[in-house]
Design a protein around this motif. Structure first.
Motif, PDB file in Angstrom:
ATOM      1  N   ILE A   1      -2.576  10.884   3.127  1.00  0.00           N
ATOM      2  CA  ILE A   1      -3.883  11.038   2.502  1.00  0.00           C
ATOM      3  C   ILE A   1      -4.746  11.861   3.456  1.00  0.00           C
ATOM      4  O   ILE A   1      -4.778  11.569   4.655  1.00  0.00           O
ATOM      5  CB  ILE A   1      -4.545   9.677   2.240  1.00  0.00           C
ATOM      6  N   PRO A   2      -5.450  12.889   2.962  1.00  0.00           N
ATOM      7  CA  PRO A   2      -6.279  13.707   3.851  1.00  0.00           C
ATOM      8  C   PRO A   2      -7.466  12.917   4.392  1.00  0.00           C
ATOM      9  O   PRO A   2      -8.140  12.202   3.642  1.00  0.00           O
ATOM     10  CB  PRO A   2      -6.737  14.862   2.960  1.00  0.00           C
TER      11      PRO A   2
ATOM     12  N   ASN B   1       0.808  -1.231   0.000  1.00  0.00           N
ATOM     13  CA  ASN B   1       0.000   0.000   0.000  1.00  0.00           C
ATOM     14  C   ASN B   1       0.836   1.272   0.000  1.00  0.00           C
ATOM     15  O   ASN B   1       0.280   2.379   0.036  1.00  0.00           O
ATOM     16  CB  ASN B   1      -0.923   0.016   1.220  1.00  0.00           C
ATOM     17  N   PHE B   2       2.165   1.145   0.005  1.00  0.00           N
ATOM     18  CA  PHE B   2       3.062   2.293   0.122  1.00  0.00           C
ATOM     19  C   PHE B   2       2.664   3.361  -0.905  1.00  0.00           C
ATOM     20  O   PHE B   2       2.509   3.087  -2.095  1.00  0.00           O
ATOM     21  CB  PHE B   2       4.501   1.848  -0.126  1.00  0.00           C
ATOM     22  N   ASN B   3       2.496   4.591  -0.429  1.00  0.00           N
ATOM     23  CA  ASN B   3       2.064   5.694  -1.284  1.00  0.00           C
ATOM     24  C   ASN B   3       3.271   6.350  -1.940  1.00  0.00           C
ATOM     25  O   ASN B   3       4.102   6.962  -1.257  1.00  0.00           O
ATOM     26  CB  ASN B   3       1.286   6.732  -0.468  1.00  0.00           C
ATOM     27  N   ILE B   4       3.362   6.222  -3.248  1.00  0.00           N
ATOM     28  CA  ILE B   4       4.437   6.879  -3.996  1.00  0.00           C
ATOM     29  C   ILE B   4       3.799   7.921  -4.894  1.00  0.00           C
ATOM     30  O   ILE B   4       2.965   7.609  -5.746  1.00  0.00           O
ATOM     31  CB  ILE B   4       5.258   5.871  -4.813  1.00  0.00           C
ATOM     32  N   THR B   5       4.174   9.174  -4.684  1.00  0.00           N
ATOM     33  CA  THR B   5       3.705  10.281  -5.505  1.00  0.00           C
ATOM     34  C   THR B   5       4.871  10.778  -6.354  1.00  0.00           C
ATOM     35  O   THR B   5       6.029  10.459  -6.092  1.00  0.00           O
ATOM     36  CB  THR B   5       3.143  11.410  -4.625  1.00  0.00           C
ATOM     37  N   THR B   6       4.568  11.556  -7.386  1.00  0.00           N
ATOM     38  CA  THR B   6       5.645  11.915  -8.313  1.00  0.00           C
ATOM     39  C   THR B   6       5.378  13.232  -9.031  1.00  0.00           C
ATOM     40  O   THR B   6       4.290  13.804  -8.920  1.00  0.00           O
ATOM     41  CB  THR B   6       5.841  10.782  -9.350  1.00  0.00           C
ATOM     42  N   ASP B   7       6.391  13.702  -9.763  1.00  0.00           N
ATOM     43  CA  ASP B   7       6.295  14.860 -10.660  1.00  0.00           C
ATOM     44  C   ASP B   7       6.451  14.377 -12.095  1.00  0.00           C
ATOM     45  O   ASP B   7       7.277  13.497 -12.380  1.00  0.00           O
ATOM     46  CB  ASP B   7       7.400  15.880 -10.376  1.00  0.00           C
TER      47      ASP B   7
ATOM     48  N   ASN C   1      -8.851   5.568  -7.056  1.00  0.00           N
ATOM     49  CA  ASN C   1      -8.855   4.121  -6.809  1.00  0.00           C
ATOM     50  C   ASN C   1      -7.926   3.759  -5.649  1.00  0.00           C
ATOM     51  O   ASN C   1      -8.242   2.890  -4.832  1.00  0.00           O
ATOM     52  CB  ASN C   1      -8.425   3.377  -8.074  1.00  0.00           C
ATOM     53  N   TYR C   2      -6.779   4.432  -5.604  1.00  0.00           N
ATOM     54  CA  TYR C   2      -5.824   4.161  -4.525  1.00  0.00           C
ATOM     55  C   TYR C   2      -6.435   4.528  -3.165  1.00  0.00           C
ATOM     56  O   TYR C   2      -6.377   3.751  -2.208  1.00  0.00           O
ATOM     57  CB  TYR C   2      -4.534   4.943  -4.758  1.00  0.00           C
ATOM     58  N   ARG C   3      -7.045   5.694  -3.083  1.00  0.00           N
ATOM     59  CA  ARG C   3      -7.612   6.136  -1.804  1.00  0.00           C
ATOM     60  C   ARG C   3      -8.802   5.282  -1.386  1.00  0.00           C
ATOM     61  O   ARG C   3      -8.992   5.001  -0.200  1.00  0.00           O
ATOM     62  CB  ARG C   3      -7.975   7.617  -1.873  1.00  0.00           C
ATOM     63  N   LYS C   4      -9.595   4.847  -2.352  1.00  0.00           N
ATOM     64  CA  LYS C   4     -10.727   3.977  -2.030  1.00  0.00           C
ATOM     65  C   LYS C   4     -10.277   2.680  -1.375  1.00  0.00           C
ATOM     66  O   LYS C   4     -11.010   2.082  -0.589  1.00  0.00           O
ATOM     67  CB  LYS C   4     -11.522   3.648  -3.302  1.00  0.00           C
ATOM     68  N   SER C   5      -9.066   2.243  -1.701  1.00  0.00           N
ATOM     69  CA  SER C   5      -8.567   0.974  -1.160  1.00  0.00           C
ATOM     70  C   SER C   5      -8.380   1.026   0.353  1.00  0.00           C
ATOM     71  O   SER C   5      -8.207  -0.024   0.994  1.00  0.00           O
ATOM     72  CB  SER C   5      -7.235   0.596  -1.836  1.00  0.00           C
ATOM     73  N   PHE C   6      -8.430   2.233   0.938  1.00  0.00           N
ATOM     74  CA  PHE C   6      -8.256   2.365   2.391  1.00  0.00           C
ATOM     75  C   PHE C   6      -9.578   2.284   3.161  1.00  0.00           C
ATOM     76  O   PHE C   6      -9.571   2.259   4.388  1.00  0.00           O
ATOM     77  CB  PHE C   6      -7.543   3.678   2.725  1.00  0.00           C
ATOM     78  N   ILE C   7     -10.697   2.257   2.441  1.00  0.00           N
ATOM     79  CA  ILE C   7     -11.993   2.112   3.120  1.00  0.00           C
ATOM     80  C   ILE C   7     -12.037   0.757   3.818  1.00  0.00           C
ATOM     81  O   ILE C   7     -11.739  -0.275   3.239  1.00  0.00           O
ATOM     82  CB  ILE C   7     -13.152   2.262   2.118  1.00  0.00           C
TER      83      ILE C   7
ATOM     84  N   LYS D   1       0.147   4.379 -15.221  1.00  0.00           N
ATOM     85  CA  LYS D   1      -0.803   3.284 -15.005  1.00  0.00           C
ATOM     86  C   LYS D   1      -0.134   2.119 -14.277  1.00  0.00           C
ATOM     87  O   LYS D   1      -0.689   1.545 -13.344  1.00  0.00           O
ATOM     88  CB  LYS D   1      -1.361   2.803 -16.338  1.00  0.00           C
ATOM     89  N   GLU D   2       1.073   1.767 -14.720  1.00  0.00           N
ATOM     90  CA  GLU D   2       1.762   0.617 -14.144  1.00  0.00           C
ATOM     91  C   GLU D   2       2.169   0.844 -12.702  1.00  0.00           C
ATOM     92  O   GLU D   2       2.069  -0.070 -11.860  1.00  0.00           O
ATOM     93  CB  GLU D   2       3.000   0.294 -14.991  1.00  0.00           C
ATOM     94  N   LEU D   3       2.626   2.054 -12.386  1.00  0.00           N
ATOM     95  CA  LEU D   3       3.206   2.310 -11.064  1.00  0.00           C
ATOM     96  C   LEU D   3       2.178   2.743 -10.026  1.00  0.00           C
ATOM     97  O   LEU D   3       2.507   2.867  -8.856  1.00  0.00           O
ATOM     98  CB  LEU D   3       4.325   3.353 -11.193  1.00  0.00           C
ATOM     99  N   ASN D   4       0.951   3.010 -10.463  1.00  0.00           N
ATOM    100  CA  ASN D   4      -0.150   3.254  -9.521  1.00  0.00           C
ATOM    101  C   ASN D   4       0.200   4.341  -8.500  1.00  0.00           C
ATOM    102  O   ASN D   4       0.087   4.155  -7.292  1.00  0.00           O
ATOM    103  CB  ASN D   4      -0.509   1.951  -8.795  1.00  0.00           C
ATOM    104  N   PHE D   5       0.604   5.491  -8.999  1.00  0.00           N
ATOM    105  CA  PHE D   5       0.968   6.606  -8.126  1.00  0.00           C
ATOM    106  C   PHE D   5      -0.225   7.088  -7.303  1.00  0.00           C
ATOM    107  O   PHE D   5      -1.353   7.128  -7.782  1.00  0.00           O
ATOM    108  CB  PHE D   5       1.506   7.779  -8.943  1.00  0.00           C
ATOM    109  N   GLY D   6       0.064   7.494  -6.073  1.00  0.00           N
ATOM    110  CA  GLY D   6      -0.980   8.073  -5.239  1.00  0.00           C
ATOM    111  C   GLY D   6      -1.361   9.468  -5.683  1.00  0.00           C
ATOM    112  O   GLY D   6      -2.473   9.936  -5.420  1.00  0.00           O
ATOM    113  N   HIS D   7      -0.455  10.149  -6.362  1.00  0.00           N
ATOM    114  CA  HIS D   7      -0.725  11.485  -6.906  1.00  0.00           C
ATOM    115  C   HIS D   7       0.365  11.819  -7.919  1.00  0.00           C
ATOM    116  O   HIS D   7       1.529  11.440  -7.740  1.00  0.00           O
ATOM    117  CB  HIS D   7      -0.737  12.549  -5.803  1.00  0.00           C
TER     118      HIS D   7
END
Length: 426
Positions: free
Chosen positions: A391-392, A285-291, A361-367, A312-318
């Motif tokens: 995640i807020p 579940n590690f959140n990886i965000t990027t530029d 989709n990533y954030r929904k996975s925390f419900i 798509k492949e890396l499933n970035f959190g943002h």
């Protein structure tokens, strides 16, 4: 009691430096007010990474001048280095302070009110003597460990405006963190321009992280942003530490190998994916965000498609998306095949839509899961802040207090481009 207002543009490092300056002003009996309100002092901590950053900085200069023509207006930050002559020629600006003299903004303003006019060039140059951020704008306590960069990416002006890489003595870092923990800080964020390249008297970045994690106290550690080329195996082993937050902002910039080469980035897409896979092997579940930079010179449709595929492949959190902006003096300014702005805009919109879908989709996975929230705001029996995955979250409970940790069961998620998770205190 004099009033001071700040406006900060750009990176986390600028945010940290503003927090430290705001704390210093308040510790000396200045009242901190909104930038929209009348003030005796306006400080604009500017950014110059893109044309849009320059435009925003100029707009805030104009706004400050219209509010109170008798106030002191200080412009500092990267635009103060990059456009110093232009800014010094503007009569409404009292002082233009470059980055390496930013620590002296308070003493400059104090001298002004005492009738002593000092040219900023006479100020002491010091990158690290900012002091505590206990009275700043953020609940999280940012700690500067490094400044400047030696990478000289072809698109980037930062080495020109922030200077060459410089690292803060490790004992000063640890002393600073002990101080903020003693003052009640619950989350430490280490920041800099290129923190992965930290090096001081034999200590490297992962040594700093290890020693911070070994400090006593109830706190958690967050890394603001790190380049893939500064990512080592020792640091990887520290990501599973109970005080380390499972979130990294890891800068990709492009999913195309040819474009990364032209950017003069110090890694490949293949290496980037290897890093992400290693991190996710520790915590799926590690959140990886990027530029991501869109429309770099010579970026073809195939290059752009490769970037979309990587997202798509890396499933970035943002994904923080930038349209490429020509910066004078950089190698990319002289490159042929500059991309039309309409194409940049179209591609940026595609990336934003793709990023929003993946982020939702990533954030929904925390419900249905539990998060530990550090509360930043309260409103009656509602608290809001960020969980360990950055995640807020907004949650309900009783006697919720700011700057406290709460275990929260995530029950729902708001709709929107930046959805907030909803929950209940356990």
């Amino acid at each position: 009691m004099k009033k001071v207002a700040f406006k900060t543009l750009g990176c986390r490092l600028n945010q940290y430096e503003t927090d430290a300056l705001a704390s210093q002003f308040q510790a000396n009996d200045y009242e901190l007010v909104s930038f929209d309100d009348p003030a005796d002092v306006y400080v604009i901590n500017s950014c110059t990474v893109t044309h849009q950053s320059d435009h925003k900085s100029r707009n805030f200069i104009n706004q400050a001048n219209k509010r109170n023509k008798d106030s002191v207006l200080v412009v500092t930050g990267c635009m103060a280095n990059n456009a110093k002559e232009e800014l010094e020629n503007r009569e409404e600006i009292n002082y233009v302070v470059e980055n390496d003299q930013k620590t002296s903004v308070f003493s400059l303003v104090e001298a002004h009110f005492k009738g002593e006019i000092i040219h900023p060039s006479k100020l002491n140059a010091d990158l690290f003597s900012y002091g505590s951020t206990d009275k700043g704008f953020h609940t999280r306590s940012m700690i500067k460990i490094q400044d400047g960069c030696d990478n000289f990416c072809t698109f980037c002006i930062i080495p020109s405006v922030r200077g060459r890489a410089a690292s803060r003595p490790i004992q000063d870092i640890l002393t600073n963190i002990r101080e903020v923990i003693a003052q009640g800080a619950k989350e430490i964020v280490i920041t800099g321009v290129n923190i992965g390249r930290y090096e001081f008297e034999g200590y490297k970045f992962d040594d700093v992280v290890e020693q911070i994690l070994d400090l006593d106290g109830e706190f958690r550690l967050r890394i603001s942003s790190i380049e893939p080329d500064g990512f080592g195996n020792k640091f990887l082993s520290l990501l599973n530490h109970p005080k380390m937050t499972p979130h990294l902002h890891l800068c990709l910039q492009s999913g195309s190998e040819p474009i990364l080469l032209q950017m003069r980035r110090m890694y490949t897409v293949k290496r980037f994916k290897e890093i992400v896979n290693k991190v996710r092997s520790i915590n799926p579940n590690f959140n990886i965000t990027t530029d991501i930079i869109i429309g770099f010179p010579n970026e073809t449709e195939d290059d752009f498609s490769a970037t979309c595929d990587a997202i798509k492949e890396l499933n970035f959190g943002h994904v923080h998306t930038f349209k490429y902006s020509i910066r004078k003096g950089t190698r990319a300014e002289r490159m042929p095949e500059q991309i039309d702005e309409r194409i940049k805009t179209k591609r940026s919109e595609i990336i934003r839509n793709l990023s929003d879908k993946i982020k939702n989709n990533y954030r929904k996975s925390f419900i249905g899961k539990t998060q530990t929230i550090l509360v930043e705001k309260t409103d009656g029996e509602i608290g809001s802040g960020y969980g360990e995955y950055y995640i807020p979250v907004q949650f309900s409970g009783v006697n919720i207090q700011k700057n406290k940790f709460y275990k929260v069961n995530i029950t729902d998620m708001e709709d929107g481009s930046d959805p907030v998770l909803k929950g209940e205190m356990i």
